[in-house]
Design an enzyme around this catalytic site. Structure first.
Site, PDB file in Angstrom:
ATOM      1  CG  HIS A 267      -0.667   1.578  -3.410  1.00 55.05           C
ATOM      2  ND1 HIS A 267      -1.920   1.326  -2.888  1.00 55.05           N
ATOM      3  CD2 HIS A 267      -0.320   0.468  -4.118  1.00 55.05           C
ATOM      4  CE1 HIS A 267      -2.314   0.119  -3.255  1.00 55.05           C
ATOM      5  NE2 HIS A 267      -1.366  -0.425  -4.002  1.00 55.05           N
TER       6      HIS A 267
ATOM      7  CG  ASP B  24      -2.270   0.673   0.920  1.00 52.02           C
ATOM      8  OD1 ASP B  24      -2.223   1.847   0.517  1.00 52.02           O
ATOM      9  OD2 ASP B  24      -3.332   0.073   1.115  1.00 52.02           O
TER      10      ASP B  24
END
Length: 222
Positions: free
Chosen positions: A111, A88
């Site tokens: 991310h 993430d």
């Protein structure tokens, strides 16, 4: 060393954060290794005057909801000389965060570096003074991202507040899918009602950002 030598298995919404630092002042965190925690790796909440240095976080790139360093309601934090690979956000910066300084960061997989999401559930959000100066992102889904909840088509009031004085500079990106994003129509739910208001994004600077994009469009705004 925090975590496990084995990758996360069957992560769930109630999985624990590996390390939570809560309501602390004059905190120094350095020389820490975190590996394969089930969800958020390090959460820094309601702290003031924080130094994070030489932290290494390692999680598989397909592990959901595994933010590397999550910052919320924290003022005066410096993150430097750290290497984060996760599934993430490498670093996520949420409501109430002020004067966040990030330098000498290596990010990937993951991310990228995210401010937000802000303004969910009609909430007020205030973030200011975020400075990323010196980072390398490789093979990430996003590069540097600002995300606020939906704000279009009048149905009911959305979030409010400000996200201001943001600077991203001296950043190298290698094969990043979405290098630069300001998304004011963000939604992480199956279905979201459109809103009539949102968090205001103001005074964002991008300087000396170079590298390669894995997609045709390297910059996106909504």
């Amino acid at each position: 060393m925090v975590g496990s030598d084995s990758p996360p298995v069957h992560p769930c919404t109630k999985a624990p954060t590996a390390l939570t630092l809560y309501n602390l002042k004059n905190l120094n965190l350095k020389n820490l290794r975190v590996r394969n925690a089930q969800q958020i790796q390090i959460s820094i909440e309601k702290c003031n005057n924080v130094s994070v240095k030489n932290v290494e976080i390692t999680v598989l790139g397909d592990s959901p909801n595994t933010d590397g360093i999550h910052i919320t309601n924290t003022q005066n934090i410096r993150i430097s000389n750290s290497d984060i690979g996760t599934g993430d956000d490498c670093i996520s910066i949420e409501d109430g965060s002020q004067n966040v300084q990030i330098s000498d960061l290596t990010c990937g997989p993951g991310h990228g570096i995210s401010i937000g999401s802000l303004g969910d559930d009609n909430s007020k959000a205030y973030v200011s003074g975020i400075n990323v100066d010196g980072a390398k992102l490789s093979e990430t889904d996003n590069g540097v991202r600002i995300k606020t909840y939906q704000s279009r088509f009048f149905i009911r009031p959305g979030g409010s507040g400000t996200d201001k004085n943001i600077k991203f500079q001296n950043i190298r990106m290698d094969n990043v899918k979405n290098p630069i994003i300001i998304d004011q129509n963000y939604c992480d739910k199956d279905k979201s009602e459109q809103q009539e208001s949102a968090v205001r994004v103001n005074n964002v600077v991008y300087r000396n950002i170079s590298g390669t994009s894995a997609t045709d469009v390297a910059r996106y705004s909504a």
